[in-house]
Scaffold this active site. Structure first.
Site, short mmCIF file in Angstrom:
data_model
loop_
_atom_site.label_atom_id
_atom_site.label_comp_id
_atom_site.label_asym_id
_atom_site.label_seq_id
_atom_site.Cartn_x
_atom_site.Cartn_y
_atom_site.Cartn_z
N CYS A 1 -2.06 -2.34 -16.02
CA CYS A 1 -2.21 -1.20 -15.11
C CYS A 1 -1.58 -1.50 -13.75
O CYS A 1 -1.73 -0.74 -12.82
CB CYS A 1 -3.67 -0.83 -14.95
SG CYS A 1 -4.66 -2.17 -14.27
N HIS B 1 0.82 -1.21 0.00
CA HIS B 1 0.00 0.00 0.00
C HIS B 1 0.86 1.27 0.00
O HIS B 1 0.68 2.16 -0.82
CB HIS B 1 -0.92 -0.04 1.24
CG HIS B 1 -1.81 1.14 1.36
ND1 HIS B 1 -1.48 2.24 2.12
CD2 HIS B 1 -3.00 1.41 0.78
CE1 HIS B 1 -2.45 3.13 2.01
NE2 HIS B 1 -3.39 2.65 1.22
C1 PEP Z 1 -3.13 -4.94 -9.66
O1 PEP Z 1 -3.50 -5.84 -8.92
O2 PEP Z 1 -2.22 -5.07 -10.50
C2 PEP Z 1 -3.72 -3.59 -9.57
C3 PEP Z 1 -3.38 -2.65 -10.40
O3 PEP Z 1 -4.62 -3.36 -8.57
P1 PEP Z 1 -4.27 -3.10 -7.05
O4 PEP Z 1 -2.82 -2.78 -6.97
O5 PEP Z 1 -5.14 -1.99 -6.60
O6 PEP Z 1 -4.62 -4.40 -6.41
#
Ligand code: PEP
Ligand code: MG
Length: 845
Positions: free
Chosen positions: A800, A424
């Site tokens: 992403c 995070h």
């Molecule tokens: C992912 O899991 O790659 C993503 C972009 O979502 P998050 O990091 O919010 O889980």
């Protein structure tokens, strides 16, 4: 000798190349071709040097015979890329009694003895590998200094100092050839990117002495400032000196051009200075690079001994490349190829000044670049209090959670004990351009006492000043000198040029209006991921969110969500307005609901008060919601299916904002993304409910709008079953953070604890959360992309996850035919440059 490919006289036509004789030899040949006054030079090839290292000497007499009788020689390394370094130069080879006498006549006794003593000492240290301390007792200069130095050599070596110039040269060549094979030299150059079998060439050059009668000396000159890259004649000249003596802080060293700080070469020897400037300018144009010129003046006559690429800061690297292209010396494509993407990332943030002293107290993962200094705070609330007083602070947490977001915004940097590159703290840090070090497991975090303890027991308390260097992953005590971010005109120009070449879309992951603005400022081509859950942590919303979580019935839930609706709508409207019609991909709610609930008693009591419930009810509900494995639990689309009201509210907020934003600005076609999908039916269920909301909003608002629904492919099953998922989607966006976590079965929040061991022992070549694992996770991406495309040709493909900004992943995505990558806003420039470089490289091939 001329036709001998291994010991070659450097002439305009000689067969010399950087990959056979090294960069220095090649550069000297270019200078010869420019008719510059370069002393006579012989180049030894990589092959010749390799053989010397094995004891097979070339014909030394033939080399010596290339130089005038009685000439002194210097030997310098010539590796293929000058940045790979090499053994130090040895000057004045060939000194002996006979030459001492001849030089005494020519230069005067003092200068001649000085040259001889210098040679004896450097030969002893660099060639015979004796301890430099042995000359500590040599006191006198002139004859006495030489005699003492020779005596010291002979005492150590138990043999006379060699007097035969050929014997001296052979020993110098042998020692330099062997030094290249030493372990530390090998490791050092490999760290700079040299291959394991990188070769070394050597150049043997006639000395221009820089000593003697008339104006004699040596120095270096360059036409730009190494720090800023701006035009400025820089360097020093020292009379009666050799090599790089002028740079060693001697007070007698002169400036080059006229300078208010002191006397200059321009005043002392105006003709030589003018010639030097002209030569340097010619070298810039013809060698197509900013060069540092090493020169000597002997009795008023100028010699150009060498040219090396000007050392440069990140800012200077960009400015130099852009200016060379602006001056039409190199093409724009070449300017782009000359700047390392990493260099840009340094420019985008404040950094610890490279010259500053670093008192490192801990290390972790370099999770978000840049550096910041501040007082330690241990809670998000303290960070906010600090910010409201105007005091810079560093938020120190075991790990951060969504509840800490406001504290992170208030802090100047974040340091966590746990976590990896996609934890995070790392993700948010990169998103908002906040320096961040995570997984600093060699520091002990004692939250109860509000203390940070270093490995050697040093204690840092709340309020103590530390610096987080997120570029290097280091924590420093105190406040070292900083260097500001440098987004100057050259940077902007380089970005414009990158856009011309870039052939894959670059979007930004942006959750807030501020992120979106940064994305726009860096010319991102839209938002590739807006994580909506962060919006619920805004003040005033969290309590409503908690009420929603505690609602017993669907109706109650809807009633509370009604209150969240206008807030979400305002969020989306702002994003649409800022992005001015560019695509905005909004991911529906993803985290488990219990992340929004207080974990401590005090927080639970406040919540019980706010909800007017007994504390026991609150704690019971919280306990009931807790999960053994929340990342694999009730989150993402699973919430969408089981608690559909949340997605319905979000869809309505998106559509209403779409209508309003389109009325006042550019037309918006929102993209809605469903997270954590693993089965086709999940998509069908969510799609039909969102289609229904769209139809209702169209009727209610009497408006027409389009939208795109897509799936975030972040479970291995979604990648494998892409063929059946794709027909319901306009796009598939690979969430490589979760996909990596699930492909490896490795928690992204805990991996930091052992990742460095794993990488050090070669289990993983790199941290797969940082550099895309193109073998395993990459195979899932390829399968998903192929299967998705086979079911729906023309489906938009992207990634992403945090890998989106890495040059290696961009290369992978280009090869796999992806439409765009999406990364943190501050990584957009790096991604764009990397993508442009890949496109240019493809064109060159
Ligand atoms: C992912 O899991 O790659 C993503 C972009 O979502 P998050 O990091 O919010 O889980
Ligand atoms: Mg995810």
């Amino acid at each position: 000798m001329q036709n001998n490919p291994h010991t070659t006289l450097v002439t305009a036509e000689a067969p010399i190349a950087a990959d056979t004789h090294g960069g220095r030899a090649k550069c000297l040949q270019r200078l010869v071709r420019l008719d510059l006054p370069v002393p006579r030079t012989v180049a030894l090839s990589f092959d010749a040097v390799q053989r010397i290292a094995k004891g097979e000497l070339p014909d030394i007499t033939a080399i010596v015979s290339q130089f005038p009788e009685g000439a002194l020689l210097c030997v310098r390394p010539s590796s293929e890329d000058p940045d790979w370094g090499g053994p130090g130069a040895v000057l004045n080879v060939g000194m002996n009694d006979k030459r001492l006498e001849a030089l005494s006549d020519r230069l005067g006794k003092d200068a001649a003895y000085a040259v001889n003593t210098r040679f004896v000492q450097s030969y002893s240290v660099d060639v015979a590998r004796l301890d430099p301390d042995m000359f500590d007792d040599v006191e006198g200069e002139g004859c006495q200094g030489l005699t003492d130095s020779l005596r010291a050599y002979e005492a150590e070596m138990e043999e006379p100092f060699p007097t035969d110039p050929a014997e001296q040269l052979a020993a110098v060549l042998k020692s330099m050839a062997r030094a290249w094979d030493g372990t530390s030299a090998r490791l050092l150059r490999q760290a700079k990117g040299a291959p394991a079998d990188a070769g070394l060439g050597l150049v043997v050059q006639e000395m221009a002495l820089g000593l003697g009668h008339g104006q004699c000396g040596s120095g270096v000159l360059q036409l730009v400032n190494s720090d800023t890259g701006l035009p400025q004649i820089t360097g020093r000249y020292l009379s009666q000196s050799q090599g790089r003596d002028a740079l060693e802080g001697d007070a007698a060293a002169l400036y080059l051009g006229r300078d208010p700080r002191g006397p200059s070469l321009e005043e002392l020897a105006p003709e030589a200075f003018e010639a030097l400037k002209t030569h340097a300018a010619l070298m810039r144009v013809k060698l197509r690079e900013e060069m540092q010129v090493e020169f000597a003046i002997e009795n008023g006559e100028l010699y150009i001994l060498d040219g090396v690429r000007v050392a440069r800061s990140s800012q200077a690297a960009v400015r130099i490349a852009v200016q060379l292209a602006e001056d039409k010396i190199i093409s724009r494509a070449e300017a782009l190829m000359r700047v390392q993407p990493r260099t840009l990332s340094e420019l985008l943030h404040r950094q610890v000044d490279p010259g500053a002293e670093r008192n490192v107290i801990g290390r972790g993962i370099a999770a978000s670049p840049g550096a910041a200094t501040g007082q330690i705070v241990f809670t998000a609330a303290d960070a906010q209090a600090s910010a409201s007083r105007g005091d810079p602070c560093i938020l120190v947490r075991r790990e951060t959670s969504p509840e800490d977001i406001r504290g992170m915004h208030a802090a100047h940097a974040v340091l966590t004990e746990r976590g990896g590159i996609t934890s995070h703290a790392a993700v948010i840090g990169r998103g908002i351009g906040l320096p961040c070090v995570v997984g600093a497991s060699n520091l002990r975090f004692i939250s109860s006492k509000k203390q940070l303890v270093t490995k050697d027991g040093k204690v840092f308390n709340a309020g103590d000043v530390i610096t987080v260097d997120g570029t290097r992953g280091e924590v420093l005590a105190g406040a070292p000198k900083m260097r500001e971010a440098a987004l100057d005109e050259s940077f902007q120009k380089l970005m414009e040029w990158s856009t011309e070449f870039c052939d894959i879309g670059i979007r930004a992951n942006a959750d807030t209006p501020a992120d979106a603005q940064t994305a726009r400022n860096f010319n991102a081509q839209g938002i590739g991921l807006c994580r909506t859950e962060h919006m619920f942590f805004e003040p005033g919303r969290l309590t409503v969110m908690r009420e929603m979580i505690f609602a017993e019935t669907s109706e109650d839930r809807r009633a509370v969500l009604e209150r969240l609706l206008p807030m979400q709508k305002a969020d989306f409207k702002q994003l649409f307005d800022i992005m001015k019609g560019q695509p905005v991909c909004i991911r529906l709610f993803d985290p488990p609901l219990h992340e929004f609930l207080p974990t401590d008693r005090a927080g639970q009591r406040v919540l019980a008060d706010a909800l007017d419930l007994p504390l026991s009810d609150v704690t019971r509900r919280i306990d009931a919601m807790s999960e053994y494995n929340p990342m694999l639990g009730l989150r993402g689309v699973r919430l969408g299916v089981t608690v559909p009201e949340i997605y319905e509210m979000q869809a309505r907020a998106i559509f209403e904002a779409t209508v309003e934003a389109t009325e006042t600005g550019a037309a918006v076609v929102p993209e809605i993304m469903i997270p954590l999908v693993s089965a086709k039916r999940e998509v069908e269920l969510v799609k039909s409910s969102i289609d229904a909301v769209a139809a209702t909003v169209r009727t209610e608002m009497d408006a027409s709008f389009d939208y795109k629904l897509g799936v975030m492919v972040e479970t291995p099953r979604a990648a494998l079953r892409a063929a059946e998922i794709a027909p319901n989607c306009a796009f598939l966006s690979f969430g490589t953070n979760d996909l990596t976590q699930m492909a490896y079965g490795l928690s992204r929040d805990d991996a930091g604890r052992f990742m460095s061991d794993y990488v050090q022992q070669g289990v993983f070549p790199e941290d797969p959360f940082h550099v895309l694992d193109t073998d395993g996770v990459g195979e899932l991406l390829k399968l998903g992309a192929e299967r998705g495309r086979s079911a729906q040709e023309g489906i938009t493909l992207s990634i992403c996850g945090e890998h989106g900004g890495n040059p290696e992943s961009i290369s992978f995505c280009r090869d796999a035919g992806f439409d765009y990558v999406s990364c943190s806003p501050f990584r957009v420039p790096v991604a764009r440059l990397a993508a442009a470089q890949l496109a240019i490289a493809d064109n060159i091939e």
